[in-house]
Write a protein that holds these residues in place. Sequence first.
Motif, mmCIF file in Angstrom:
data_model
loop_
_atom_site.group_PDB
_atom_site.id
_atom_site.type_symbol
_atom_site.label_atom_id
_atom_site.label_comp_id
_atom_site.label_asym_id
_atom_site.label_seq_id
_atom_site.Cartn_x
_atom_site.Cartn_y
_atom_site.Cartn_z
ATOM 1 N N VAL A 180 0.803 -1.221 0.000
ATOM 2 C CA VAL A 180 0.000 0.000 0.000
ATOM 3 C C VAL A 180 0.844 1.283 0.000
ATOM 4 O O VAL A 180 0.519 2.237 -0.716
ATOM 5 C CB VAL A 180 -0.975 0.004 1.208
ATOM 6 C CG1 VAL A 180 -1.742 1.305 1.294
ATOM 7 C CG2 VAL A 180 -1.939 -1.172 1.091
ATOM 8 N N THR A 237 -5.169 2.003 3.739
ATOM 9 C CA THR A 237 -5.531 3.010 2.743
ATOM 10 C C THR A 237 -6.400 4.096 3.363
ATOM 11 O O THR A 237 -6.175 5.292 3.166
ATOM 12 C CB THR A 237 -6.266 2.347 1.562
ATOM 13 O OG1 THR A 237 -5.402 1.366 0.991
ATOM 14 C CG2 THR A 237 -6.651 3.356 0.517
ATOM 15 N N GLN A 289 0.130 4.877 -1.892
ATOM 16 C CA GLN A 289 -0.663 5.795 -1.078
ATOM 17 C C GLN A 289 0.160 6.690 -0.165
ATOM 18 O O GLN A 289 -0.319 7.737 0.260
ATOM 19 C CB GLN A 289 -1.657 5.001 -0.209
ATOM 20 C CG GLN A 289 -2.571 4.086 -0.980
ATOM 21 C CD GLN A 289 -3.566 4.851 -1.819
ATOM 22 O OE1 GLN A 289 -4.033 5.902 -1.417
ATOM 23 N NE2 GLN A 289 -3.885 4.317 -2.987
ATOM 24 N N GLN A 297 -5.488 -4.135 4.293
ATOM 25 C CA GLN A 297 -5.060 -3.221 3.235
ATOM 26 C C GLN A 297 -6.007 -2.024 3.152
ATOM 27 O O GLN A 297 -5.570 -0.885 3.022
ATOM 28 C CB GLN A 297 -5.015 -3.942 1.889
ATOM 29 C CG GLN A 297 -3.856 -4.892 1.756
ATOM 30 C CD GLN A 297 -3.876 -5.604 0.425
ATOM 31 O OE1 GLN A 297 -4.901 -6.145 0.010
ATOM 32 N NE2 GLN A 297 -2.750 -5.612 -0.245
#
Length: 138
Positions: A94, A127, A98, A123
Motif C-alpha cells: 500500500v 488506505t 498511497q 489493506q
Amino acid sequence: MTPPGAGVAGKEPEATDMPPAVSLRPQVLKKRADFLRASRARCQGTPGFVLQARERALGEAEGIRVGFTCSRKVGNAVARNRAKRRLREVARLVLPAQGQPGWDYVLIGRRDITATRDFAQMQADLTRALATVHGGRK
C-alpha cells in the motif's frame, strides 16, 4: 548455453529490459528516536492496527520510511512475529502508492486482531488511515 533474457551478440538491450534505477521500497525505521518522534505526531487507529505518521523536516532523509512494532501484549513471540510479517506485507503493497515522500509511518499491531484479521481488510484499513492522516493536512 546463454542464460534466459540474454541479448543476442551485437544487440544492445532495450530500455524496457533494464531493471528500474530507483527502488520504490520504503526505508525501515530502526532507531528509537525515530519511533519516539512518530509517536508525538499524527495517530490514526484502525480495527487491525494503529498508524502513526510524521512529516519530516526539510533536510532529513528523502522518500518514505516505515517502522513496525508489536508489544508483548500482542502475544507470544510467534504471534508478534506473525503480526509484524503481516504489517510489513500490507505496508509493502500500500505505501508505495498511497504514502507520501518525506513522511515516516509506524504501524503498531493490536492484540489478537493483527495476526488474524482478513488481509484485504487490513489493506483497506491502511488506505483509509493514510487518507485520513493526509486529508487533515493543511
